[in-house]
Motif scaffolding. Structure first.
Motif, PDB file in Angstrom:
ATOM      1  N   LYS A   1     -32.746  36.014  19.191  1.00 35.53           N
ATOM      2  CA  LYS A   1     -33.779  36.618  19.111  1.00 35.53           C
ATOM      3  C   LYS A   1     -33.516  38.146  19.488  1.00 35.53           C
ATOM      4  O   LYS A   1     -32.702  38.667  20.359  1.00 35.53           O
ATOM      5  CB  LYS A   1     -34.761  36.205  20.404  1.00 35.53           C
ATOM      6  CG  LYS A   1     -34.964  34.815  20.151  1.00 35.53           C
ATOM      7  CD  LYS A   1     -35.777  34.190  21.387  1.00 35.53           C
ATOM      8  CE  LYS A   1     -36.090  32.771  21.330  1.00 35.53           C
ATOM      9  NZ  LYS A   1     -36.310  32.129  22.750  1.00 35.53           N
TER      10      LYS A   1
ATOM     11  N   LEU B   1     -22.848  26.202  22.948  1.00 37.16           N
ATOM     12  CA  LEU B   1     -23.871  25.262  22.751  1.00 37.16           C
ATOM     13  C   LEU B   1     -24.079  25.086  21.219  1.00 37.16           C
ATOM     14  O   LEU B   1     -23.938  26.148  20.444  1.00 37.16           O
ATOM     15  CB  LEU B   1     -25.283  25.571  23.134  1.00 37.16           C
ATOM     16  CG  LEU B   1     -25.383  25.762  24.684  1.00 37.16           C
ATOM     17  CD1 LEU B   1     -26.774  25.983  25.083  1.00 37.16           C
ATOM     18  CD2 LEU B   1     -25.054  24.175  25.187  1.00 37.16           C
ATOM     19  N   LEU B   2     -24.483  24.105  20.584  1.00 32.38           N
ATOM     20  CA  LEU B   2     -24.677  23.833  19.301  1.00 32.38           C
ATOM     21  C   LEU B   2     -26.169  24.727  19.127  1.00 32.38           C
ATOM     22  O   LEU B   2     -27.162  24.634  19.786  1.00 32.38           O
ATOM     23  CB  LEU B   2     -24.981  22.237  19.032  1.00 32.38           C
ATOM     24  CG  LEU B   2     -25.570  22.120  17.728  1.00 32.38           C
ATOM     25  CD1 LEU B   2     -24.460  22.313  16.561  1.00 32.38           C
ATOM     26  CD2 LEU B   2     -26.058  20.390  17.601  1.00 32.38           C
TER      27      LEU B   2
ATOM     28  N   ASN C   1     -33.276  32.342  29.078  1.00 32.76           N
ATOM     29  CA  ASN C   1     -32.986  31.332  30.177  1.00 32.76           C
ATOM     30  C   ASN C   1     -31.522  31.002  30.316  1.00 32.76           C
ATOM     31  O   ASN C   1     -30.762  30.800  29.520  1.00 32.76           O
ATOM     32  CB  ASN C   1     -33.729  29.975  29.483  1.00 32.76           C
ATOM     33  CG  ASN C   1     -33.214  28.811  30.558  1.00 32.76           C
ATOM     34  OD1 ASN C   1     -32.767  29.124  31.456  1.00 32.76           O
ATOM     35  ND2 ASN C   1     -33.925  27.680  30.221  1.00 32.76           N
TER      36      ASN C   1
ATOM     37  N   PRO D   1     -28.745  24.433  16.283  1.00 36.27           N
ATOM     38  CA  PRO D   1     -29.393  23.620  15.120  1.00 36.27           C
ATOM     39  C   PRO D   1     -29.961  24.580  14.286  1.00 36.27           C
ATOM     40  O   PRO D   1     -29.600  24.263  12.923  1.00 36.27           O
ATOM     41  CB  PRO D   1     -30.276  22.622  15.682  1.00 36.27           C
ATOM     42  CG  PRO D   1     -29.744  22.642  17.049  1.00 36.27           C
ATOM     43  CD  PRO D   1     -29.502  23.882  17.396  1.00 36.27           C
ATOM     44  N   GLN D   2     -30.345  25.578  14.459  1.00 38.95           N
ATOM     45  CA  GLN D   2     -31.138  26.746  13.456  1.00 38.95           C
ATOM     46  C   GLN D   2     -30.038  27.211  12.442  1.00 38.95           C
ATOM     47  O   GLN D   2     -30.185  27.328  11.426  1.00 38.95           O
ATOM     48  CB  GLN D   2     -31.907  27.642  14.047  1.00 38.95           C
ATOM     49  CG  GLN D   2     -33.343  27.268  14.774  1.00 38.95           C
ATOM     50  CD  GLN D   2     -33.787  28.477  15.151  1.00 38.95           C
ATOM     51  OE1 GLN D   2     -34.700  29.072  14.141  1.00 38.95           O
ATOM     52  NE2 GLN D   2     -34.077  28.976  16.350  1.00 38.95           N
TER      53      GLN D   2
ATOM     54  N   VAL E   1     -29.529  29.329  31.437  1.00 39.49           N
ATOM     55  CA  VAL E   1     -29.147  27.828  31.287  1.00 39.49           C
ATOM     56  C   VAL E   1     -28.661  27.503  29.801  1.00 39.49           C
ATOM     57  O   VAL E   1     -27.578  27.233  29.587  1.00 39.49           O
ATOM     58  CB  VAL E   1     -29.984  26.730  31.751  1.00 39.49           C
ATOM     59  CG1 VAL E   1     -29.529  25.521  31.452  1.00 39.49           C
ATOM     60  CG2 VAL E   1     -30.218  26.977  33.152  1.00 39.49           C
ATOM     61  N   ILE E   2     -29.302  28.300  28.896  1.00 42.31           N
ATOM     62  CA  ILE E   2     -29.141  28.084  27.682  1.00 42.31           C
ATOM     63  C   ILE E   2     -29.017  29.192  26.858  1.00 42.31           C
ATOM     64  O   ILE E   2     -28.450  29.090  25.595  1.00 42.31           O
ATOM     65  CB  ILE E   2     -30.246  27.128  27.047  1.00 42.31           C
ATOM     66  CG1 ILE E   2     -31.459  27.990  27.157  1.00 42.31           C
ATOM     67  CG2 ILE E   2     -30.306  25.881  27.613  1.00 42.31           C
ATOM     68  CD1 ILE E   2     -32.984  27.239  26.473  1.00 42.31           C
TER      69      ILE E   2
END
Lengths: 232, 110
Positions: free
Chosen positions: B41, B14-15, B69, B17-18, B71-72
């Motif tokens: 985290k 996944l991208l 999560n 962005p931070q 999923v992500i």
């Protein structure tokens, strides 16, 4: 038709959602996240906002609220449930909708009037629209990028569960321009844009006819109200 | 006091962005050696009681179901910073120093 709007700590648009229900001819019922009582409502709205300050993940802590036990049970029993923005994030965190929402790909909060296509008009919340209808409602989020595994996206599309798609511009990097989805049964719908902010002339998005005259969001709420009348 | 560290990262495909924004800032300030940054985290959980198999299973569960999560995100590490064995050693040392077999409880020895 009594429609419950659940307020979580940090909800912003609960009052707007109640107003939208009222303008659609329903009776809004304010519900509190800390309760286990749905007060006999016929449908539920999880409103937008920044529950728990978006701590942990957007909607994650709210999805563990006491009332969510009853929300999940009611959703699985077929009650219409609409999650708007933060409410959509809660529904994915609660496992009622697939996929997840991540930070916008451009890294910025975005607020704009957004054009969507309504791709599925058989859900509890979209029956008043025409298939393929273009609607314009406000979008305002920082973490609205819809993502899911490729096979999940294929399945959602194959089963007609992509309910809304962004048109003209993809505002947040959502995969396949997905703005909102439903569960398999079609009673649970979640989307990032805000239909409750486009329900009354004078307070909605601009249209070609007049400033702030857009009321394209009203159909969400009239859909569920009329559905109840048909079933009654 | 035992501390349990759970590390969570956005899924690799996944991208982030931070991370992308930080990488851009590094490049702009002349730190050109870094081709990418990803931000995750770190959770530090403290427990007062013993770290046993039941607690470890509980940590695994909350790491996968609440702290992340799936999923992500992925749980990329669960570390136990102070083990029971270390605490027992500390208690034994404290007891031998005190000489009366009534040393300070483990976890309060420093």
């Amino acid at each position: 038709m009594r429609i419950g709007v659940i307020t979580f700590p940090g909800s912003l648009d609960d009052r707007d959602a109640q107003r939208a229900v009222r303008l659609a001819g329903g009776e809004p019922v304010a519900l509190w996240h800390g309760s286990h009582d749905l007060e006999g409502v016929d449908a539920l709205i999880l409103p937008g906002g920044f529950s728990y300050g978006d701590y942990l993940r957007c909607g994650a802590i709210a999805s563990l609220s006491p009332i969510m036990t009853e929300v999940v049970a009611a959703a699985n029993a077929g009650m219409p449930v609409l999650g708007i923005c933060n409410g959509f994030q809660m529904l994915t965190e609660a496992g009622l909708l697939e996929g997840g929402l991540i930070r916008n790909d451009h890294g910025s909060f975005i607020c704009r009037d957004q054009v969507l296509t309504v791709e599925n008009t058989s859900t509890a919340w979209t029956a008043e629209f025409e298939a393929g209808q273009l609607i314009t409602i406000p979008l305002k989020n920082g973490e609205g990028g819809f993502i899911a595994a490729g096979d999940t996206l294929d399945r959602l599309e194959g089963e007609g569960r992509v309910v809304f798609r962004y048109v003209d511009v993809n505002p947040n990097g959502s995969l396949r321009d997905i703005a909102g989805i439903s569960n398999a049964r079609g009673n649970v719908v979640g989307l990032m844009p805000h239909p409750e902010h486009a329900v009354e002339p004078g307070f909605g998005p601009d249209t070609a006819a007049a400033m702030r005259s857009g009321v394209d969001g009203l159909g969400f709420f009239t859909s569920v109200v009329k559905r109840a009348l048909v079933e009654a | 006091m035992p501390t349990i560290v759970v590390d969570v990262m956005p899924k690799a495909e996944l991208l982030d962005p931070q991370g992308k924004a930080v990488a851009g800032a590094l490049a702009r300030t002349g730190h050109t050696a870094f081709s990418g940054v990803r931000i995750g985290k770190r959770f530090e959980l403290t427990v007062d009681g013993p770290v046993d198999d039941a607690l470890r299973a509980n940590v695994q569960q909350i790491a996968e179901e609440i702290l992340s999560n799936q999923v992500i995100e992925d749980v990329v590490g669960i570390h136990y910073e102070v083990t029971n064995a270390e605490l027992a050693e500390e208690a034994a040392e404290a007891a031998s120093v005190a000489g009366d077999g009534f040393g300070a409880p483990a976890g309060e020895t420093h």
